[in-house]
Structure formats: structure tokens, C-alpha cells
Design a protein around this motif. Structure first.
Motif, PDB file in Angstrom:
ATOM      1  N   ALA A 577      -0.766  -0.091  -2.970  1.00  0.00           N
ATOM      2  CA  ALA A 577      -0.285   1.253  -2.657  1.00  0.00           C
ATOM      3  C   ALA A 577      -1.163   2.288  -3.344  1.00  0.00           C
ATOM      4  O   ALA A 577      -1.605   2.098  -4.477  1.00  0.00           O
ATOM      5  CB  ALA A 577       1.167   1.423  -3.085  1.00  0.00           C
ATOM      6  N   VAL A 581       5.323   4.155  -6.195  1.00  0.00           N
ATOM      7  CA  VAL A 581       6.369   4.335  -5.200  1.00  0.00           C
ATOM      8  C   VAL A 581       7.702   4.534  -5.911  1.00  0.00           C
ATOM      9  O   VAL A 581       7.899   4.116  -7.057  1.00  0.00           O
ATOM     10  CB  VAL A 581       6.447   3.136  -4.233  1.00  0.00           C
ATOM     11  CG1 VAL A 581       5.122   2.912  -3.552  1.00  0.00           C
ATOM     12  CG2 VAL A 581       6.882   1.874  -4.963  1.00  0.00           C
ATOM     13  N   VAL A 610      12.362  -3.365   0.461  1.00  0.00           N
ATOM     14  CA  VAL A 610      11.460  -2.239   0.714  1.00  0.00           C
ATOM     15  C   VAL A 610      12.015  -1.407   1.865  1.00  0.00           C
ATOM     16  O   VAL A 610      12.669  -1.930   2.780  1.00  0.00           O
ATOM     17  CB  VAL A 610      10.034  -2.726   1.036  1.00  0.00           C
ATOM     18  CG1 VAL A 610       9.484  -3.570  -0.097  1.00  0.00           C
ATOM     19  CG2 VAL A 610       9.989  -3.510   2.344  1.00  0.00           C
ATOM     20  N   MET A 614       7.589   2.041   3.361  1.00  0.00           N
ATOM     21  CA  MET A 614       6.742   1.140   2.585  1.00  0.00           C
ATOM     22  C   MET A 614       6.288  -0.043   3.437  1.00  0.00           C
ATOM     23  O   MET A 614       5.142  -0.498   3.331  1.00  0.00           O
ATOM     24  CB  MET A 614       7.498   0.658   1.354  1.00  0.00           C
ATOM     25  CG  MET A 614       6.668  -0.216   0.424  1.00  0.00           C
ATOM     26  SD  MET A 614       7.481  -0.504  -1.152  1.00  0.00           S
ATOM     27  CE  MET A 614       6.336  -1.658  -1.910  1.00  0.00           C
ATOM     28  N   ARG A 615       7.186  -0.533   4.276  1.00  0.00           N
ATOM     29  CA  ARG A 615       6.782  -1.614   5.181  1.00  0.00           C
ATOM     30  C   ARG A 615       5.624  -1.190   6.064  1.00  0.00           C
ATOM     31  O   ARG A 615       4.647  -1.928   6.239  1.00  0.00           O
ATOM     32  CB  ARG A 615       7.977  -2.006   6.063  1.00  0.00           C
ATOM     33  CG  ARG A 615       7.670  -3.041   7.136  1.00  0.00           C
ATOM     34  CD  ARG A 615       8.698  -2.994   8.252  1.00  0.00           C
ATOM     35  NE  ARG A 615       8.711  -1.696   8.923  1.00  0.00           N
ATOM     36  CZ  ARG A 615       9.642  -1.329   9.805  1.00  0.00           C
ATOM     37  NH1 ARG A 615      10.646  -2.146  10.090  1.00  0.00           N
ATOM     38  NH2 ARG A 615       9.567  -0.139  10.383  1.00  0.00           N
ATOM     39  N   PRO A 653       7.234   5.780   0.717  1.00  0.00           N
ATOM     40  CA  PRO A 653       7.550   4.399   0.321  1.00  0.00           C
ATOM     41  C   PRO A 653       8.509   4.344  -0.864  1.00  0.00           C
ATOM     42  O   PRO A 653       8.428   5.139  -1.801  1.00  0.00           O
ATOM     43  CB  PRO A 653       6.181   3.816  -0.026  1.00  0.00           C
ATOM     44  CG  PRO A 653       5.213   4.610   0.780  1.00  0.00           C
ATOM     45  CD  PRO A 653       5.768   6.000   0.807  1.00  0.00           C
ATOM     46  N   HIS A 807       9.467   7.076   9.994  1.00  0.00           N
ATOM     47  CA  HIS A 807       9.728   5.733   9.469  1.00  0.00           C
ATOM     48  C   HIS A 807      11.229   5.501   9.293  1.00  0.00           C
ATOM     49  O   HIS A 807      11.668   4.911   8.304  1.00  0.00           O
ATOM     50  CB  HIS A 807       8.982   5.513   8.150  1.00  0.00           C
ATOM     51  CG  HIS A 807       7.530   5.846   8.215  1.00  0.00           C
ATOM     52  ND1 HIS A 807       6.605   5.043   8.858  1.00  0.00           N
ATOM     53  CD2 HIS A 807       6.832   6.916   7.752  1.00  0.00           C
ATOM     54  CE1 HIS A 807       5.405   5.600   8.771  1.00  0.00           C
ATOM     55  NE2 HIS A 807       5.519   6.731   8.113  1.00  0.00           N
TER      56      HIS A 807
END
Length: 854
Positions: A577, A581, A610, A614-615, A653, A807
Motif C-alpha cells: 500500500a 491504511v 479488508v 482496499m480489495r 482502504p 468502492h
């Protein structure tokens, strides 16, 4: 024919039909205004944030921070200042304190601690501009406030300001008193500038600084200096972050979606302009034909119609830009200079100022309005160019005004729309679903192209079920004039389908959010500190709950608290990342209640849940291995993705993991939130009252009941989406005006047909029943087609646009009562508009209607 003669011929036509032309003008102006106002507000929000960030970050060449994203020891300042090539080094302490405003309400105040003599050249906006001097900031008892803070606090020069803060290490709150000493020119939300020693004491950072701003000697490139510099141990240096670009990236999806939504009125208005232009041409066919017989060429007749569209476009675009400027200015006055970004309404009012940098955007929206007007006038202009003037003078040749579309065009556009919507996002713009937007446009155009076939099918089915003269006439007209009917229905079909899509999407989102809140808020009460601590770089986070508070809760009587679970919120480093996060370390994660977006999976190491952002950011799958670190230079922690969970609280995320695993991996023992189940018989209000009487310093705590949080969240949701309802209403109103204008044009063009029917024995009531039947079939087909098309668009929004843009996945739900009301309103408006147009056309005078054929 020159432009002067075109203008002379166009202006009387516009004056003769001023009412309808005004509707078209307003449709163009409203579409331009909404799009331009949204653009101005978005641009101002980014500019305001960028200005505030630039002020707070100063203008250094490099920024020195701790390598583990933590504070730096004070000795790092002396070491950095002694480095070769450093012309100026300025230590800075950042944090958040709590103050009481003029109304007695507590609010969060951003705090900057600095050395005015060192940091002044880097951040001149933080220096006092009135009522004080730079030397006053060397006094640890003095504080300088920006305009937003002064408005909120309403303190005079020299008055006492009490600031309350919590130390990041143990959460222990304490207060310090200061005296106001002048104002600084920092933009944005409330800000207080202190001497660095006072800020360290207030924020519990004695012996540490958050960053050191470096200005290098003239001519020395930062990257070249970094290659040979020996930085203090445990520190890293980098150019100051471009916060404006970061915010632009983070909010791009929201801004694009809002911009597309704001253009909905312009797209719908194009059909109203088309209907008005068609009506104008239909009313003036004999005059246009006479001009053709007198020598006007077909090209000049088409240019005459296009000149009317050009004039409407110019006037509508100019009016739209002025209206958009006014709407944006009103939004700024209501929301403040930060457009509500900092909350609390503490930002001072702002006004728009014109500059040459705004000219390109204004030109783009003006061009859009002009293009809509010209495109709407193109088909009537083409029809006038193709008409046979001599035949039109005899009442013939009206069929030449119709353009037939291939029967396969509609299905082909629908298939193309589905294919485009299913395209993966572009790598350069992953959060902007361009394919989905193109697919929705194709679906709309395909739905309009399918209307003639649907209309023929509907009338043919009715005629097969029940044979009557009215149905026979309606069937023959549907067979010959279905294209004309589809153009009449186009505007309201677009408005209806978009309204259905937005209604279903917003309803689905709200229902999913309500269900998510129920799953995520299982306890009776939620408790956290009202104080915030700095997480530099990054937003402020909740302060840890003091140990005395935790001890008092654990010792609470069993008739008060039945059960309690703990949570630690913060940040954690994930390998792969770009930035740390958000982390929720929760005690007793209930997988049965967790709003999962995937199945559970096993794997080695700590189980991690998660969120979808984030996925998508790391291309994760359930069961996949992860490496976590409590700090950038910390020891690795083996983990695996246990599941993906829906997280409507964030677009960035985030992950959740068991609190016990977090602590065993070396995490701290702090607690930032508590979930409290009350003993039986206690209401949340009673529980809060007893807890406040039991706990030490309850003024530093925030209590919230689950129902209150759920209600507040849904109210915020409704306010956030209120603009969509207004835009739907505007688009639907434009669409209804469009069908009224189209039906007026059709009735006017059919006066001779109605006169002939009256001569053949039809009564005026019979003609009205025929029109009512045709309008009912047309409106019914439009309502059903709009419903089907709207549900298809809603599926694209729910399952493609929202997951790609924000998302967030959700379940699709149908608000049946609202949909039924919307369809009934559209159906009734279509029928009534047709009958009203027929009455205005004066169908009773049969002789006058057909006298031109004698």
C-alpha cells in the motif's frame, strides 16, 4: 442569403411563439447553469483546500519527518540545521485542541506550534496581520487566530482562550489558558498558531516535533541534496506533499458523478428544444413553402431554422452562465469559503471573482448549450430542406418531414450499451466509469429508438383483442407515424428513465446503508473521547480513553452495564500500500453480523477483514496472504484476508482485525471506542445519565445511542442526496413540457385529418376519444419503456458505477410506491397534455380545418 436576412426572418418567428421559445430558452439555460455552477463550486472547493494546505505546510524545499510516521526527537532539529546546504530549518508541531465557541458549544481547533523567527519566512500567512506582532508569538501565553476561528470564538484582543487537548500516548486530557494576540491570514477552518513550546506542552509532545521544514541554499536542487545528505537517524525527507492534487484524486469520482448528474437537465432539455423547434416548423410550413416558391432555396430554408436554433442557443447559454454564476455564489454564501469541508459552518462567507483562468470553462459550457440547441434544430432543418414546397402549399408532402430509423437500430444500441457498461475501468482513471457512462447513453438512445416498434406492438395487440374504429385508426397511425410519436415521447422517456434509475439507486443505497448500520451498531451505547489527537501526516483521530475512565466502566454496577467490548482505531502499514491504511482493532468480531461482501476464507497468520476499497487498491482476494507492520520500520506481521466487508464510512482502504491479535503483535493497549450493552430495563437516555454521574470528567466523552447514530446517519444521507431529487424534478418537468410541446405540434399538424374525420361523421367527442386513446397508448408505452429502461440504468449505477467510483457494493431494492406514483404522474400528464393541446387547436371547426384542400 446573408446572415442579416436570416436574422430578420428568424426574429419574427421567435416573437410569434415567445411562450414556447421561452421554455426552450429556459431549458438550455437551466442545463448550462447547473453544470457551470457545479463546476465552479468544485473548483472553488479544491482551490480553498489547496490554499489552506499550502499555508499550513508552508513553502519549504523539503520536509523532514520520522521514518515511522511518528514524531521526531528535538535533537533532530539541531542536527538538520547543521547539515551542509541547509539555509533554514524550522520545527513544527501540529495537533488538534478543543475550544468552546461563543454559543457555549465545544469544537475542534487546529493547532500549529512554530518558531515564528524560523518558520515566518516559510509560512508568512501564519504571521499576525493585525493587532499583534511576530514577537508576540514568542510568548508561550499568546495565541494567534485565523478568521474562521475568530468568527467562531468571538473573542476580543487580549481575552483568555482555554484550549483542552489530549496527549497521544495516554489520552490524559488537560487544559491551558492563552491570550489572543492578533489575527493571521490563514484560510480554511479554525486555526490557532502558538509558540512551539506552548504547543508541545498543550499536545503532550514535550521533547518532540512533528516535522522540520527545510529551505536549501539557492541553486541547490532538493533531489541532488538528498542524494548526498546524511539525515538524522530515524528520519526521512521529501518535498512537501501536493495536498491539492491528492484531494483532487480522492474526490474525482464524486465530482465527475455530480457533474454528469448536473448535465441530466441539459440532456433532457435538448428534447424540449427539439419539440419546440418541430412545433415552430409545423406551424410555419405554409409560410416556409411559400418562401420556397418565391425563390428561397432548400439550403436557405434549412439555414433559417438553424439560425433560430443558433439564436436560442446563444441566448440560453448566456443566461445559463449568469444563472450558474449566481447559483455558485449562493452556494458559497450558504456553505462558506470551504464549502462545508471543515464542518460547523465556521468558514467566512466567500464570493466568486472572475479571472481569465475561468474563461475556458465558461466557453465549454456555453458551447455545450449551443451544441444542444443546434443539434435539436438539425432534424427540423433537414425536414424543411427536404420538403416539396409546391406540395406543402396544397396540404401534401407532410410525410417528407419524418425520418425513419432502421428497425434494428434500437436493439443494436441496447446491446452496445450493455457491452460498454461491462467494460473494465481505464487504468489511468480507475475510479471514473467512463464505459458505464457511455453504456448508459447508448441505452437511453436505444430505448428511444425502440419506441416505434413498441408502439406498433401495443396498438396491434389492442386491436387484436378488441376491434373498433378508434383502435383501427390508432393502429394505422401507429404504423405510419410511429417515428413521430417516438420523437414526441423522447424527452419524457429520458427524464422518466433517469428519474427511475436515480430513485432506485438512491433507495437501494439507503436501504443498504440502513441494514449496514444495523449490523455495525449492535450495542445500545457507543462511547469515545470528544478530544482528538494529531495523526500527522493525516487527519486527526479520536484520543485514547483515559485509564481512569476505563477503570470506572469496568467497576460499574452490574445493573448498569451488562456487557462491553473495546476497539482501537488508528493506522497500520500494509506492504504494497502506498500509505498507511485505516485500522479497526475490534474485540469480539461477530462474523455472523459483519456486513460481508465475500465468503469467509482460511489462511495463515492473523485474520484480517479488508474493505472493498482496499480489495480494489491491492487486488486482494479472500484467503490471500498479507504482511502488516505497526510502523513503517516495524517487524512484519503475517496475516491473511479472512473476508471482504462493506464499509460505507470510508472510500479509502481500511481493515479490521481482532483486538487480541493486534496487541499480541506488539500493538498498544489503548482503547479509543467502547461498545456498551446496558442492563435490562435501562433506556439509552437513562444509561447515559447514570454513566455521566459515574465516570470522571464526562465532559471529555461523547455518548451516542445506536438509534441516534442510525437516525443521524440516515439524515445526513438524505441531505447529501437531496440535490439528486431536485435534479430529477427539474429533468422530469422539462420532459413533461417537452411532451406537451410535441403533442401540440402533432395536433396542429393533424388539424386537416381531424377535419376530414368530422366531415365523415365523427363527432368532436369522438375525435377527442381518439386522441385520448392514442395519448393513453403512447403514455402507457412510454411509462413501461421508461420503467424498464430506468431499471436497466439503475442496475448499471448500482452494480457498476458505485463500486467503481466509490468502492461500495449494495443490494438493489425497488421503492414500489414511489415508482408507481412516478409512472402514474407521467401517464396522467401525457394524456392531459394531449387533450389540452387538442382543445387549444379548435377541433370543432371542420370546414375551416379542410378549406385549404378545396
Amino acid at each position: 442569403m446573408n446572415l442579416q436576412w436570416l436574422a430578420k426572418l428568424s426574429w419574427p418567428a421567435l416573437k410569434h411563439q415567445a411562450g414556447r421559445q421561452l421554455l426552450a430558452l429556459l431549458a438550455i439555460a437551466l442545463g448550462v447553469a447547473l453544470g457551470y455552477a457545479v463546476h465552479l463550486l468544485n473548483t472553488r472547493a479544491l482551490a480553498e483546500f489547496g490554499s489552506a494546505a499550502a499555508t499550513l505546510n508552508g513553502k519549504p524545499d523539503l520536509v523532514l519527518r520520522g521514518s515511522a510516521d511518528g514524531p521526531l526527537p528535538e535533537q533532530a532539529y539541531a542536527q538538520a540545521a547543521a547539515l551542509s546546504g541547509v539555509a533554514l530549518a524550522a520545527p513544527v508541531v501540529e495537533g488538534v485542541a478543543q475550544a468552546v465557541d461563543a454559543k457555549g458549544e465545544r469544537f475542534s481547533l487546529r493547532v500549529i506550534g512554530w518558531d515564528a523567527l524560523q518558520s515566518g519566512p516559510l509560512s508568512p500567512e501564519l504571521l499576525p496581520t493585525q493587532g499583534g506582532s511576530p514577537l508576540a508569538l514568542l510568548d508561550p501565553q499568546r495565541v494567534s487566530l485565523n478568521e474562521a476561528a475568530r468568527r467562531r470564538l468571538a473573542l476580543a484582543e487580549g481575552q483568555v482562550l482555554t484550549l483542552r487537548a489530549s496527549a497521544a500516548d495516554d489520552g490524559a486530557p488537560h487544559s491551558l489558558d492563552f491570550r489572543t494576540a492578533g489575527a493571521n491570514a490563514a484560510p480554511g477552518g479554525p486555526l490557532a498558531v502558538l509558540d512551539i513550546a506552548a504547543a508541545q506542552q498543550l499536545l503532550g509532545k514535550l521533547g518532540h516535533v512533528d516535522r522540520i521544514d527545510l529551505r536549501l541554499e539557492p541553486g541547490l536542487a532538493p533531489q541532488r541534496w538528498l542524494a548526498g545528505a546524511k539525515l538524522p537517524p530515524g528520519s526521512t525527507a521529501a518535498p512537501p506533499p501536493d495536498e491539492n492534487a491528492r484531494l483532487s484524486d480522492v474526490t474525482r469520482a464524486y465530482r465527475v458523478n455530480l457533474g454528469v448528474l448536473s448535465l441530466m437537465a441539459m440532456f433532457t432539455g435538448s428534447f424540449l428544444v427539439f419539440a419546440v423547434m418541430s412545433l415552430s416548423v409545423a406551424q410555419r410550413l405554409p409560410q416556409l413553402a411559400l418562401l420556397g416558391v418565391l425563390g428561397m432555396t432548400a439550403r436557405e430554408r434549412a439555414a433559417l431554422v438553424l439560425s433560430e436554433g443558433l439564436l436560442l442557443g446563444l441566448l440560453g447559454s448566456a443566461l445559463g452562465l449568469l444563472l450558474g454564476w449566481g447559483l455558485a455564489g449562493l452556494g458559497l454564501r450558504l456553505l462558506g469559503a470551504d464549502l462545508g469541508l471543515n464542518g460547523g459552518g465556521s468558514a467566512p462567507p466567500a464570493t466568486l471573482s472572475w479571472g481569465m483562468d475561468q474563461l475556458p470553462a465558461a466557453a465549454v459550457f456555453a458551447a455545450l448549450g449551443l451544441a444542444v440547441s443546434l443539434a435539436s434544430a438539425a432534424l427540423p432543418a433537414l425536414a424543411v430542406r427536404r420538403m416539396a414546397a409546391a406540395q406543402v402549399l396544397k396540404g401534401l408532402g407532410g410525410d417528407r418531414l419524418q425520418a425513419r430509423m432502421p428497425a434494428a437500430l434500437g436493439p443494436a444500441l441496447l446491446v452496445l450499451g450493455v457491452a460498454l457498461a461491462l467494460l473494465p475501468p481505464w487504468a489511468t482513471l480507475p475510479d471514473v466509469p467512463l464505459g458505464a457512462y457511455a453504456g448508459m447513453l447508448c441505452l437511453l438512445l436505444g430505448g428511444i429508438a425502440c419506441v416505434p416498434a413498441l408502439l406498433k406492438l401495443a396498438v396491434g395487440t389492442l386491436a387484436a383483442v378488441h376491434d373498433s374504429p378508434l383502435l383501427l385508426l390508432a393502429r394505422e397511425r401507429a404504423r405510419d407515424q410511429a417515428g413521430e410519436a417516438s420523437r414526441a415521447l423522447a424527452g419524457v422517456l429520458v427524464a422518466l428513465s433517469l428519474s427511475v434509475a436515480m430513485l432506485v439507486m438512491v433507495g437501494s443505497f439507503r436501504d443498504s446503508l440502513d441494514h449496514w448500520l444495523t449490523q455495525m451498531l449492535p450495542a445500545d451505547l457507543y462511547l469515545r473521547s470528544s478530544l482528538r489527537v494529531s495523526s500527522s501526516p493525516g487527519p486527526a483521530q479520536g484520543a485514547p480513553l483515559p485509564p481512569a475512565t476505563l477503570a470506572a466502566l469496568h467497576d460499574a454496577a452490574p445493573d448498569l452495564i451488562k456487557r462491553m467490548t473495546q476497539q482501537r482505531s488508528g493506522n497500520i502499514v500494509v506492504d504494497g500500500a502506498a500509505e498507511p491504511v485505516a485500522m479497526l482493532a475490534r474485540e469480539g468480531i461477530d462474523e455472523a453480523r459483519l456486513p460481508k461482501a465475500s465468503a469467509l476464507a482460511e489462511g495463515p497468520g492473523v485474520p484480517v477483514y479488508v474493505n472493498e476499497a482496499m480489495r480494489d487498491a491491492l487486488s486482494l482476494k479472500p484467503g490471500q496472504a498479507l504482511t502488516l507492520r505497526l510502523a513503517a520500520d516495524g517487524a512484519p506481521i503475517a496475516a491473511h484476508v479472512r473476508a471482504v466487508w462493506r464499509d460505507y464510512a470510508r472510500q479509502s482502504p481500511a481493515l479490521m482485525l481482532p483486538l487480541g491479535d493486534y496487541r499480541r503483535a506488539g500493538g498498544d493497549v489503548h482503547v479509543t471506542e467502547l461498545y456498551v450493552w446496558l442492563a435490562g430495563g435501562l433506556t439509552p437516555a437513562d444509561g447515559v445519565a447514570r454513566l455521566k454521574a459515574t465516570l470522571p470528567q464526562p465532559q471529555d466523552l461523547e455518548f451516542a445511542a445506536a438509534d441516534d447514530l442510525r437516525g443521524l446517519s440516515l439524515r445526513i444521507f438524505d441531505r447529501s442526496f437531496a440535490v439528486t431529487h431536485w435534479l430529477q424534478a427539474v429533468a422530469l418537468a422539462i420532459g413533461l413540457f417537452g411532451i406537451a410541446a410535441s403533442q401540440s405540434a402533432q395536433v396542429l399538424a393533424r388539424r386537416k385529418e381531424f377535419g376530414l374525420l368530422l366531415h365523415l361523421g365523427f363527432t368532436r367527442g369522438g375525435v377527442m376519444r381518439l386522441l385520448a386513446l392514442e395519448a393513453a397508448v403512447l403514455s402507457g408505452v412510454g411509462a413501461l419503456a421508461g420503467l424498464a429502461l430506468g431499471l436497466g440504468l439503475a442496475a448499471v449505477l448500482v452494480f457498476i458505477v458505485n463500486p467503481q467510483s466509490f468502492h461500495w457494493s449494495m443490494d438493489m431494492s425497488l421503492p414500489l410506491a414511489r415508482l408507481a406514483t412516478l409512472l402514474a404522474a407521467m401517464f396522467g400528464a401525457g394524456v392531459l397534455a394531449t387533450l389540452a393541446a387538442a382543445r387549444r387547436a379548435g377541433l370543432g371547426d371542420a370546414v375551416r380545418a379542410v378549406r385549404e384542400d378545396w
